[in-house]
Design a protein around this motif. Structure first.
Motif, mmCIF file in Angstrom:
data_model
loop_
_atom_site.group_PDB
_atom_site.id
_atom_site.type_symbol
_atom_site.label_atom_id
_atom_site.label_comp_id
_atom_site.label_asym_id
_atom_site.label_seq_id
_atom_site.Cartn_x
_atom_site.Cartn_y
_atom_site.Cartn_z
ATOM 1 N N ILE A 113 0.827 -1.204 0.000
ATOM 2 C CA ILE A 113 0.000 0.000 0.000
ATOM 3 C C ILE A 113 0.863 1.256 0.000
ATOM 4 O O ILE A 113 0.516 2.264 -0.624
ATOM 5 C CB ILE A 113 -0.941 -0.009 1.222
ATOM 6 N N SER A 114 2.005 1.200 0.676
ATOM 7 C CA SER A 114 2.878 2.366 0.755
ATOM 8 C C SER A 114 3.414 2.769 -0.614
ATOM 9 O O SER A 114 3.671 3.953 -0.863
ATOM 10 C CB SER A 114 4.040 2.097 1.711
ATOM 11 N N GLU A 115 3.600 1.815 -1.514
ATOM 12 C CA GLU A 115 4.037 2.135 -2.875
ATOM 13 C C GLU A 115 2.936 2.871 -3.629
ATOM 14 O O GLU A 115 3.191 3.837 -4.351
ATOM 15 C CB GLU A 115 4.425 0.856 -3.624
ATOM 16 N N ILE A 116 1.715 2.413 -3.469
ATOM 17 C CA ILE A 116 0.572 3.046 -4.135
ATOM 18 C C ILE A 116 0.340 4.443 -3.571
ATOM 19 O O ILE A 116 0.037 5.388 -4.302
ATOM 20 C CB ILE A 116 -0.687 2.171 -3.969
ATOM 21 N N ALA A 117 0.511 4.582 -2.255
ATOM 22 C CA ALA A 117 0.232 5.849 -1.571
ATOM 23 C C ALA A 117 1.144 6.979 -2.022
ATOM 24 O O ALA A 117 0.803 8.164 -1.855
ATOM 25 C CB ALA A 117 0.329 5.656 -0.063
ATOM 26 N N LYS A 118 2.292 6.663 -2.584
ATOM 27 C CA LYS A 118 3.225 7.703 -3.028
ATOM 28 C C LYS A 118 2.632 8.591 -4.114
ATOM 29 O O LYS A 118 3.131 9.692 -4.364
ATOM 30 C CB LYS A 118 4.521 7.057 -3.526
ATOM 31 N N ALA A 119 1.552 8.130 -4.744
ATOM 32 C CA ALA A 119 0.927 8.903 -5.817
ATOM 33 C C ALA A 119 0.019 10.012 -5.295
ATOM 34 O O ALA A 119 -0.482 10.815 -6.088
ATOM 35 C CB ALA A 119 0.124 7.965 -6.726
ATOM 36 N N VAL A 120 -0.203 10.078 -3.981
ATOM 37 C CA VAL A 120 -1.123 11.085 -3.424
ATOM 38 C C VAL A 120 -0.403 11.919 -2.366
ATOM 39 O O VAL A 120 0.638 11.527 -1.841
ATOM 40 C CB VAL A 120 -2.382 10.433 -2.814
ATOM 41 N N ASP A 121 -0.982 13.075 -2.044
ATOM 42 C CA ASP A 121 -0.388 13.964 -1.046
ATOM 43 C C ASP A 121 -0.712 13.509 0.370
ATOM 44 O O ASP A 121 0.156 13.437 1.226
ATOM 45 C CB ASP A 121 -0.873 15.399 -1.266
ATOM 46 N N LYS A 122 -1.968 13.207 0.627
ATOM 47 C CA LYS A 122 -2.396 12.826 1.981
ATOM 48 C C LYS A 122 -2.365 11.300 2.105
ATOM 49 O O LYS A 122 -3.372 10.617 2.018
ATOM 50 C CB LYS A 122 -3.789 13.389 2.264
ATOM 51 N N GLN A 123 -1.170 10.776 2.333
ATOM 52 C CA GLN A 123 -0.982 9.326 2.334
ATOM 53 C C GLN A 123 -1.674 8.642 3.504
ATOM 54 O O GLN A 123 -1.903 7.427 3.467
ATOM 55 C CB GLN A 123 0.504 8.991 2.328
ATOM 56 N N ARG A 125 -4.653 8.684 4.248
ATOM 57 C CA ARG A 125 -5.994 8.196 3.921
ATOM 58 C C ARG A 125 -5.973 7.045 2.903
ATOM 59 O O ARG A 125 -7.023 6.608 2.442
ATOM 60 C CB ARG A 125 -6.859 9.340 3.404
ATOM 61 N N VAL A 126 -4.775 6.543 2.571
ATOM 62 C CA VAL A 126 -4.644 5.414 1.641
ATOM 63 C C VAL A 126 -4.515 4.120 2.437
ATOM 64 O O VAL A 126 -3.752 4.035 3.395
ATOM 65 C CB VAL A 126 -3.430 5.601 0.710
ATOM 66 N N VAL A 127 -5.252 3.083 2.007
ATOM 67 C CA VAL A 127 -5.340 1.844 2.782
ATOM 68 C C VAL A 127 -5.612 0.670 1.846
ATOM 69 O O VAL A 127 -6.112 0.849 0.739
ATOM 70 C CB VAL A 127 -6.473 1.982 3.841
ATOM 71 N N GLY A 128 -5.269 -0.514 2.286
ATOM 72 C CA GLY A 128 -5.629 -1.720 1.549
ATOM 73 C C GLY A 128 -6.971 -2.239 2.019
ATOM 74 O O GLY A 128 -7.223 -2.328 3.230
ATOM 75 N N MET A 129 -7.844 -2.560 1.071
ATOM 76 C CA MET A 129 -9.143 -3.161 1.387
ATOM 77 C C MET A 129 -9.320 -4.317 0.411
ATOM 78 O O MET A 129 -9.904 -4.174 -0.657
ATOM 79 C CB MET A 129 -10.273 -2.141 1.258
ATOM 80 N N HIS A 130 -8.770 -5.462 0.792
ATOM 81 C CA HIS A 130 -8.687 -6.613 -0.100
ATOM 82 C C HIS A 130 -9.889 -7.532 0.077
ATOM 83 O O HIS A 130 -10.040 -8.189 1.115
ATOM 84 C CB HIS A 130 -7.387 -7.373 0.171
ATOM 85 N N PHE A 131 -10.742 -7.564 -0.937
ATOM 86 C CA PHE A 131 -11.880 -8.472 -0.963
ATOM 87 C C PHE A 131 -11.445 -9.796 -1.586
ATOM 88 O O PHE A 131 -10.380 -9.906 -2.192
ATOM 89 C CB PHE A 131 -13.019 -7.879 -1.801
ATOM 90 N N PHE A 132 -12.304 -10.798 -1.468
ATOM 91 C CA PHE A 132 -12.011 -12.120 -2.013
ATOM 92 C C PHE A 132 -13.092 -12.502 -3.020
ATOM 93 O O PHE A 132 -14.223 -12.028 -2.953
ATOM 94 C CB PHE A 132 -11.886 -13.138 -0.877
ATOM 95 N N ASN A 133 -12.706 -13.351 -3.946
ATOM 96 C CA ASN A 133 -13.543 -13.649 -5.106
ATOM 97 C C ASN A 133 -14.449 -14.869 -4.877
ATOM 98 O O ASN A 133 -13.950 -15.922 -4.492
ATOM 99 C CB ASN A 133 -12.626 -13.912 -6.316
ATOM 100 N N PRO A 134 -15.777 -14.708 -5.107
ATOM 101 C CA PRO A 134 -16.505 -13.506 -5.512
ATOM 102 C C PRO A 134 -16.883 -12.652 -4.303
ATOM 103 O O PRO A 134 -17.338 -13.192 -3.278
ATOM 104 C CB PRO A 134 -17.745 -14.079 -6.198
#
Length: 366
Positions: A113-123, A125-134
């Protein structure tokens, strides 16, 4: 919370949108073309009819205009391809369009998630919310804290997940693959090692996983259902980020030949639109303790490092992977000595240090 946005209307995205609508949110679903969105709408409508929740469809809006979907959103879930560059583009745009205190969640199953969060200013509020299939049927959501994710963000995600009727587990440290994906790939790697080294074939591994371990879809059959393109890309993402893993050549071969599993009609098995079960004919039993040994070792290591709790490991395996038992249960069933023996054998044959029995495992029964 008024506006709930889902970016990516594929297998996971449309299921997440359906859950959000059932929970009462005003949902906006975005993807790149109308055909994908129409397919998503049809699948949601079919699912809602089965659940007798047809009225929820009225709360879902479909658009190819990403700005429209994200504008003033209070909660976003990204469910696009498992590619950091693509995800980062979504988060960068979202951060400029959503409401001031919106939660920005990723459904990634492998990318920190920290890699993805680098794309935003207010890091925070970035979080992982991993659902499962289906998503409408699987009862678990895996919440992942990035390096800068705030406790308030974690709290809001937990509340949303529970409003969707989900159980949650918390991954305290942002590691590649989090909990459930890491455990699944520990099973995958042993299955692949057995097949690569001609100790067993695909059917033998699945037969043992289904009949003895009572995994609902075995090992290779499950990956056919997940999509071998997805499995290959997750494996690639995990290894690139330093996750020690026996490399499954079969995943790469299937990916290159475009044999993606059920979605393409052929993977490790051949499909005619239905999920199959491996026939028992000519299948041989492989050592079940060997098959779960690496997963058991991984679970004890993650608990020792404080990444997850023992309770969440048990919940993650039972609700995220639909196992009838936890890694600790399998250890008790097969015994410590056989599992240690299996791990040492894997280490001697591969040289991969993650197969060395973890210190917490070796002292667990001392």
């Amino acid at each position: 919370m008024k506006k709930f946005s889902v970016v990516g209307a594929g297998t996971m995205g449309h299921g997440i949108a359906e859950l959000a609508a059932i929970a009462g949110y005003d949902v906006w679903v975005n993807d790149v073309n109308d055909d994908i969105l129409l397919n998503a709408r049809n699948k949601i409508a079919w699912s809602l009819s089965k659940l007798r929740k047809e009225e929820a469809l009225e709360r879902i809006h479909f658009t190819t205009n990403q700005e429209e979907a994200l504008k003033d959103a209070d909660f976003m879930v990204e469910a696009v391809v498992e590619d950091l560059k693509v995800k980062s583009q979504v988060f960068s745009k979202a951060s400029k369009l959503v409401s001031e205190n919106a939660v920005l969640a990723s459904n990634t199953s492998s990318i920190p998630i920290s890699e993805i969060a680098k794309a935003v200013d207010k890091q925070e509020r970035v979080v992982g919310m991993h659902f499962f299939n289906p998503p409408p049927l699987m009862p678990l959501v895996e919440i992942v804290k990035g390096e800068k994710t705030s406790e308030e963000t974690v709290k809001v995600v937990g509340e949303v997940a529970r409003k969707m009727g989900k159980e949650t587990i918390l991954v305290n440290k942002d590691i590649p693959g989090f909990l459930v994906t890491r455990i699944m790939f520990r099973i995958n790697e042993v299955g692949c090692w057995l097949v690569d080294n001609k100790v067993a074939d695909v059917k033998d591994v699945d037969y043992t996983a289904i009949q003895v371990l009572q995994f609902p879809m075995g090992v290779f059959l499950l990956q056919d259902y997940v999509g071998l393109d997805v499995s290959y890309l997750i494996q690639k993402a995990l290894i690139e980020r330093g996750f020690e893993l026996y490399y499954c050549r079969a995943f790469e071969e299937k990916y290159n030949s475009k044999e993606f599993g059920m979605k393409s009609g052929k993977g490790f098995y051949t499909y005619d639109g239905k999920i199959i079960r491996p026939t028992l004919e000519n299948a041989r039993m492989v050592d079940p303790s060997l098959l779960v040994s690496s997963a058991i070792n991984e679970s004890y290591k993650l608990i020792r490092l404080g990444i997850v709790s023992r309770e969440d490991v048990n919940k993650g395996c039972k609700l995220g992977l639909s196992w009838p038992k936890s890694p600790e249960d399998y250890l008790k069933e097969f015994g410590l000595s056989p599992v240690i023996r299996d791990l040492k054998m894997l280490y001697e044959n591969t040289g991969l240090p993650h197969f060395i029995p973890d210190e917490s495992l070796t002292r667990s029964y001392s």
